[in-house]
Write a protein that holds these residues in place. Sequence first.
Motif, short mmCIF file in Angstrom:
data_model
loop_
_atom_site.label_atom_id
_atom_site.label_comp_id
_atom_site.label_asym_id
_atom_site.label_seq_id
_atom_site.Cartn_x
_atom_site.Cartn_y
_atom_site.Cartn_z
N SER A 185 -1.72 -1.63 5.49
CA SER A 185 -0.96 -2.66 6.22
C SER A 185 0.53 -2.35 6.22
O SER A 185 1.20 -2.45 7.26
CB SER A 185 -1.17 -4.04 5.58
OG SER A 185 -2.52 -4.42 5.66
N ASN A 186 1.05 -1.96 5.08
CA ASN A 186 2.47 -1.62 4.99
C ASN A 186 2.81 -0.39 5.82
O ASN A 186 3.88 -0.33 6.44
CB ASN A 186 2.89 -1.40 3.53
CG ASN A 186 2.93 -2.69 2.75
OD1 ASN A 186 3.09 -3.77 3.31
ND2 ASN A 186 2.77 -2.59 1.44
N ILE A 225 -5.80 -1.85 1.27
CA ILE A 225 -5.45 -2.83 2.32
C ILE A 225 -3.93 -2.96 2.38
O ILE A 225 -3.33 -2.88 3.45
CB ILE A 225 -6.10 -4.20 2.05
CG1 ILE A 225 -7.61 -4.13 2.16
CG2 ILE A 225 -5.53 -5.26 3.01
CD1 ILE A 225 -8.34 -5.36 1.62
N ASP A 226 -3.31 -3.15 1.22
CA ASP A 226 -1.85 -3.30 1.16
C ASP A 226 -1.15 -2.05 1.66
O ASP A 226 -0.21 -2.13 2.47
CB ASP A 226 -1.40 -3.61 -0.27
CG ASP A 226 -1.87 -4.97 -0.76
OD1 ASP A 226 -2.30 -5.81 0.07
OD2 ASP A 226 -1.82 -5.20 -1.99
N LEU A 227 -1.59 -0.88 1.20
CA LEU A 227 -0.96 0.38 1.58
C LEU A 227 -1.08 0.62 3.08
O LEU A 227 -0.10 0.97 3.75
CB LEU A 227 -1.58 1.54 0.80
CG LEU A 227 -1.06 2.94 1.12
CD1 LEU A 227 0.42 3.05 0.80
CD2 LEU A 227 -1.86 3.98 0.34
N LYS A 244 -8.27 -3.75 -2.34
CA LYS A 244 -7.00 -4.44 -2.15
C LYS A 244 -5.81 -3.50 -2.06
O LYS A 244 -4.97 -3.63 -1.17
CB LYS A 244 -6.77 -5.46 -3.27
CG LYS A 244 -5.50 -6.26 -3.04
CD LYS A 244 -5.28 -7.31 -4.06
CE LYS A 244 -4.02 -8.10 -3.89
NZ LYS A 244 -3.00 -7.67 -2.98
N GLY A 245 -5.71 -2.54 -2.96
CA GLY A 245 -4.58 -1.62 -2.93
C GLY A 245 -4.49 -0.85 -1.63
O GLY A 245 -3.40 -0.64 -1.09
N ASP A 264 -10.73 -3.59 4.21
CA ASP A 264 -10.92 -5.04 4.13
C ASP A 264 -12.40 -5.36 3.88
O ASP A 264 -12.73 -6.17 3.01
CB ASP A 264 -10.42 -5.71 5.41
CG ASP A 264 -10.52 -7.22 5.34
OD1 ASP A 264 -9.96 -7.82 4.40
OD2 ASP A 264 -11.16 -7.80 6.24
#
Length: 153
Positions: free
Chosen positions: A108-109, A104-106, A101-102, A96
């Motif tokens: 978080s998921n 962060i998404d990975l 971004k990628g 963050d």
Amino acid sequence: MSSNKIVLTSSDDESFEVDEAVARKLEIIPDMIADDKAILLQNVTGMILAIIIEYCKKHVDDVDSEAKNELVMTWDAEFMKNIDMETLFKLLIAADYLKVKGLIDLTSNTIADYVKDKSPKEFREIFNIENDYTPEEEEELRKQNEWAFKDLN
């Protein structure tokens, strides 16, 4: 893309020389690039920065082809399997900060998938949350909101 090298230095003074294209995956970096200077990342340790660089190297030339996406998704899944929960939290915070971004998404998921289907007690343990209800108060809340707890242990 340019093959210039950028030196990224962690908060604990570990330095990593990476291709500029890899460094630019950290969206915070472009404004920091200056000739012949190391970029100090004050909020990221060397251990976490190494993981982020590994991720960025794999994703440096992301394209939108289905075959490439499937290979990268498989790599991402394997990559996340080797990271413990404490490191995942640190990785999420650093991703963050660095605006990856990628990642962060990975991350978080991955955390969401891990805590999915956990009981409130397990959830509190994972996130180190103290239960501020007495057993009697918690039981009363469960009775009042029975619909929310029907599938939990």
